[in-house]
Scaffold this motif. Structure first.
Motif, PDB file in Angstrom:
ATOM      1  N   UNK A  62     -22.342  21.536-118.486  1.00 62.54           N
ATOM      2  CA  UNK A  62     -21.251  21.180-119.120  1.00 62.54           C
ATOM      3  C   UNK A  62     -20.447  19.885-119.119  1.00 62.54           C
ATOM      4  N   UNK A 106     -11.672  17.339-115.202  1.00 63.46           N
ATOM      5  CA  UNK A 106     -11.573  18.227-116.177  1.00 63.46           C
ATOM      6  C   UNK A 106     -13.025  18.910-116.207  1.00 63.46           C
ATOM      7  N   UNK A 133     -15.608  21.472-118.370  1.00 66.64           N
ATOM      8  CA  UNK A 133     -16.103  22.458-119.207  1.00 66.64           C
ATOM      9  C   UNK A 133     -16.909  23.435-119.112  1.00 66.64           C
ATOM     10  N   UNK A 151     -16.575  26.769-120.859  1.00 67.84           N
ATOM     11  CA  UNK A 151     -16.550  26.553-122.388  1.00 67.84           C
ATOM     12  C   UNK A 151     -15.235  26.301-122.784  1.00 67.84           C
ATOM     13  N   UNK A 152     -14.365  25.916-121.955  1.00 68.16           N
ATOM     14  CA  UNK A 152     -13.092  25.138-122.455  1.00 68.16           C
ATOM     15  C   UNK A 152     -12.689  24.399-121.120  1.00 68.16           C
ATOM     16  N   UNK A 153     -11.637  23.460-121.648  1.00 63.59           N
ATOM     17  CA  UNK A 153     -11.275  22.344-120.578  1.00 63.59           C
ATOM     18  C   UNK A 153     -10.356  23.110-119.346  1.00 63.59           C
ATOM     19  N   UNK A 191      -4.059  29.669-120.796  1.00 65.53           N
ATOM     20  CA  UNK A 191      -4.700  29.928-122.133  1.00 65.53           C
ATOM     21  C   UNK A 191      -4.570  28.718-122.862  1.00 65.53           C
ATOM     22  N   UNK A 192      -5.816  28.291-123.694  1.00 66.88           N
ATOM     23  CA  UNK A 192      -5.848  27.184-124.507  1.00 66.88           C
ATOM     24  C   UNK A 192      -6.401  25.941-123.689  1.00 66.88           C
ATOM     25  N   UNK A 193      -6.440  24.626-123.756  1.00 71.40           N
ATOM     26  CA  UNK A 193      -6.787  23.601-123.022  1.00 71.40           C
ATOM     27  C   UNK A 193      -5.874  23.023-122.013  1.00 71.40           C
TER      28      UNK A 193
END
Lengths: 428, 251, 185
Positions: free
Chosen positions: A197, A214, A216, A219-221, A240-242
């Protein structure tokens, strides 16, 4: 030497060798000088006496470093080496047109190690500018060469050299992403992290021992902090979030990060271990790409004014001030080490170009003639700016002097290189 | 909106559930029961439609808020640019004014001096402005290069060759400076004194008085030096030369 | 709390619909099924799309076949945005509504919304722009009654393009919010 330290050194050497073997074949960065200064000082580096016993000559490294800086022109002195102790032949050097020259000696110092001694002379005034002696293992000829080049650079320009520094960048080949560390000349590349990723935004800790970045992979930063010597890493921000855009505080204790846990992208700071999250600034728009200056500001990109522009807030808190006013797209600010200027990427008629802003006079200067520049970062002496750009559809790294004259390019045989970050001066 | 609608929907549901036992009790016949169910269904359907419509309206509202936020941001950006332009314009205007003021002083001072002191001074043989400024520049270059002797000669020659030059007070001032550098205190005092007395409005007048005081001090004329410094402070109290004068008087 | 009420009311509608003898149940429960002649329209692309999802489905996770049925609107997961825009276009309303309905009726199911951007400009700024897109989808879903705790909006910025040539067609395909259900990420 202490035998335990020796074992440890041997251990790390093997680990490095393994990492090297895996990446060296296809991922060796090659450097190309694409522009040089107008008034280059002619300098001669005589071959060091006895250096032919090394795997490669130390002086090759010194000459390449000085040449690459764009400030010096190498003058050939012929094949015969000149020792550090012999009386210097000023006449011969002057006749070749060199203003300064170095001579040296490499000699075994026992237990497979070598002592390297060198002296630097001003050829016009016929005086010594000093010298050094160091002991090294034969395979450390590069490190030694960089240190000699740093010494010569500093004596002749009055500024510290950056040949012993390292750079971090991301190599993408196929669907594989590697966070790599290399010497400033692109040699000696080692992989710190490999992932399927994307990896973006590497940032060096001020002491050069750790990288924040950072990844991934979840599946998210998510922001990680990675100790280069041990390979150990910890999550610095996974809310939660990026979670993105890490930047170290000058004391190396805190990280500025961008989180979306309370809504859109906003600036926060956390301890390097992920504890103690605090808000740094708040706005009605996107705030991202923070960068700490050494004189107490945090520069960042914000679209609170309808288009991405550069702003700054006092690191201790306070109102944001807008810094960039020309054009409708100014991003990725990085203050110079002395805090007097700022590089960033500006969009000029569809071209994204590294631009220098003098914070006092407010004058701007476009430093490059490329079109897809990204992620600029200053060398620790403020002389050069490293950035990513595209040549022939491939991602390459490039460096330009802060006056726009000297230009270099670093690329790999196959794959894209991107997201560069110039590391700090090594601590001796 | 949603919250208010839901309880009513629930009530409708409960009413619907009551229908079945009621029918069994024989209070309604089948026809009537069916009609009620239909009515209920229609009502529930229409309320659900309303519910959906309201959710849709909220979405619409959210989009509008988003667009308004973008518009506010755009206006904020415009405001930032305009205030920056204003700051820059103010600064530029101030620079222009200072520059203009300096130029005007240079023009006004000699004109005033000419009418006061030499009302009938015949204009010297048609002065060549190009030669005038060339000679002045040449003398200035000598002074800058540290050639004080040559500079003094050149500036004194200049004052004689171009008696109506707008550079006259400056030429006297520089002649004095060059002489002072050569320790010719008497000669320097003469030219400094000339600038101070003949062109009191010239921007160099305060410095000329300070220079005069220096030459007097060098000749151990402390009374004269003190008088010059006091004159300087009273005439040009806010000049930087006056500041230095105050410091010297304190000693 | 809100979604349980809606779920109840949806069940009610179902009950009432079941009671009625007339088969005219428009909208609500079923989803607007396009009665395609089988085979003809479902090209190779469709079947390709299903296979990797099944592979990722971690065995027993495919408890909701409707999410993968190419004939069901729930199999569509992408919301495209206009250039420099972060509002959901009318043409994606029914898609978002369908997913909202699914989530409210399956409160244990979670969704990850990934925002994407085209490749132009700064990676980090693009990451923030992608977040604006995923937030827009999340906002719409919560307005339609989905609980916040079921949703996470994140950004992939320009890092995971669905195509990579420098053309407007490609750029617009990358200005996208993707909806992924539990087990798919």
């Amino acid at each position: 030497m202490n035998p335990r330290i020796l074992t440890f050194l041997r251990g790390t050497a093997t680990a490095c060798a393994l990492a090297l073997a895996s990446s060296l074949a296809q991922a060796q960065l090659s450097i190309e000088i694409t522009g040089a200064g107008t008034n280059r000082m002619p300098v001669a580096i005589a071959s060091f006496e006895g250096e032919q016993t090394l795997p490669r000559a130390v002086t090759d490294v010194v000459r390449a470093d000085l040449e690459r800086s764009g400030l010096f022109k190498m003058v050939e002195l012929g094949p015969s080496p000149m020792g550090a102790d012999a009386p210097p032949d000023f006449g011969r050097v002057r006749s070749r047109g060199a203003d300064a020259f170095a001579v040296g000696t490499v000699a075994p110092s026992g237990s497979g190690r070598y002592q390297v001694q060198f002296r630097l002379f001003d050829a016009a005034k016929q005086v010594s500018l000093g010298g050094q002696a160091m002991v090294m293992a034969p395979n450390q000829y590069r490190t030694t060469g960089h240190r000699i080049a740093d010494f010569i650079y500093e004596k002749l320009t009055g500024e510290p050299g950056v040949f012993s520094t390292r750079i971090a960048y991301v190599l993408k080949s196929g669907q594989r992403y590697e966070l790599q560390i290399a010497d400033a000349d692109g040699s000696n590349a080692q992989t710190a992290l490999a992932s399927k990723e994307p990896i973006i935004s590497p940032a060096w800790s001020p002491d050069g021992s750790r990288l924040a970045y950072v990844s991934f992979e979840a599946k998210k930063p998510v922001v990680y902090v990675h100790s280069l010597a041990t390979g150990q890493r910890n999550v610095a921000a996974n809310f939660k979030g990026s979670n993105s855009a890490p930047a170290w505080s000058p004391d190396g204790r805190r990280l500025a990060v961008v989180l979306t846990k309370d809504g859109q992208s906003q600036l926060y700071s956390v301890n390097a271990d992920g504890s103690g999250v605090q808000r740094l600034a708040s706005s009605s728009g996107i705030d991202t790409e923070p960068a700490w200056s050494t004189d107490g500001w945090i520069y960042f990109t914000s679209d609170r004014g309808g288009s991405p522009q550069i702003y700054r807030v006092p690191a201790g808190g306070g109102d944001a001030q807008r810094v960039s006013f020309e054009g409708s797209y100014n991003v990725s600010p990085r203050p110079s080490p002395d805090g007097k200027s700022l590089v960033y990427v500006a969009r000029n008629g569809g071209r994204f170009q590294v631009t220098l802003l003098d914070l006092n006079s407010r004058q701007t200067q476009i430093l490059t003639d490329s079109a897809k520049d990204e992620s600029p970062s200053f060398a620790p002496n403020g002389r050069m700016v490293l950035y990513a750009t595209e040549v022939g559809g491939r991602g390459v790294l490039a460096a330009v002097s802060s006056d726009g004259r000297v230009k270099q390019r670093l690329s790999v045989q196959s794959g894209d290189v991107r997201e560069p970050a110039w590391g700090p001066q090594p601590r001796n | 909106m949603v919250q208010r609608l839901l309880p009513r929907l629930m009530a409708a549901l409960l009413a619907g559930l009551c229908v079945a036992p009621a029918a069994q009790a024989g209070l309604f016949d089948d026809e009537e029961a069916r009609a009620r169910i239909n009515a209920l269904r229609n009502e529930t359907g229409s309320r659900l439609d309303k519910l959906e419509a309201s959710a849709r309206a909220q979405l619409e509202l959210a989009n509008q808020i988003e667009q308004l936020k973008a518009e506010i941001a755009r206006l904020r950006g415009e405001n930032e640019v305009l205030s920056n332009d204003l700051v820059n314009a103010n600064k530029r205007q101030k620079d222009f004014y200072v520059d203009l003021d300096n130029r005007l002083r240079k023009i006004e001072a000699p004109a005033a001096a000419a009418t006061e002191v030499q009302p009938q001074a015949a204009p010297a043989a048609a002065a060549d402005p190009a030669a005038e400024s060339r000679d002045y520049e040449a003398a200035l270059t000598q002074l800058r290069g540290g050639k004080y002797k040559e500079a003094a000669v050149s500036f004194i020659a200049f004052t004689k060759a171009y008696p109506s030059s707008s550079f006259l007070p400056s030429a006297h001032f520089w002649a004095a400076s060059a002489l002072y550098q050569q320790k010719d205190n008497i000669g320097a005092a003469e030219h400094y004194g000339k600038v101070a007395s003949q062109w009191p409005e010239d921007s160099r007048a305060p410095d000329a008085l300070l220079g005069l005081a220096s030459t007097q001090q060098a000749r151990n004329d402390n009374v004269g030096a003190t008088r010059s410094l006091e004159k300087l402070i009273s005439r040009y109290p806010s000049s930087s030369a006056a500041q230095i004068a105050r410091q010297r008087l304190k000693k | 709390m809100k979604y349980t009420r809606i779920t109840l009311s949806l069940i009610t509608v179902g009950l009432l619909a079941a009671c009625s003898s007339s088969p005219s149940t428009e909208g609500q429960s079923g989803a607007t099924v396009e009665d395609r002649p089988s085979g003809a329209a479902s090209s190779g692309v469709d079947s390709n799309r299903v296979v990797p999802v099944d592979a990722n489905g971690a065995g027993g996770k495919s408890a909701y076949p409707e999410l993968k049925d190419p004939k069901n609107i729930l199999s569509k997961r992408s919301v495209l945005f206009d250039y420099d825009s972060y509002v959901i276009k009318d043409e994606y309303r029914s898609l978002v509504e369908a997913h909202a309905k699914f989530l409210t009726s399956h409160p244990s199911v979670k969704m990850l919304i990934q925002g994407n951007t085209d490749e132009r400009g700064s990676r980090e700024y693009n990451l923030a722009l992608g977040q604006k897109r995923s937030d827009a989808v999340k906002k719409a879903l919560t307005l339609l009654g989905v609980s916040e705790s079921q949703l996470e909006s994140v950004s992939l910025g320009e890092e995971k393009p669905s195509c990579s040539d420098a053309s407007e067609a490609c750029w617009s395909a990358n200005r996208r919010g993707d909806m992924l259900y539990s087990g798919e990420f």
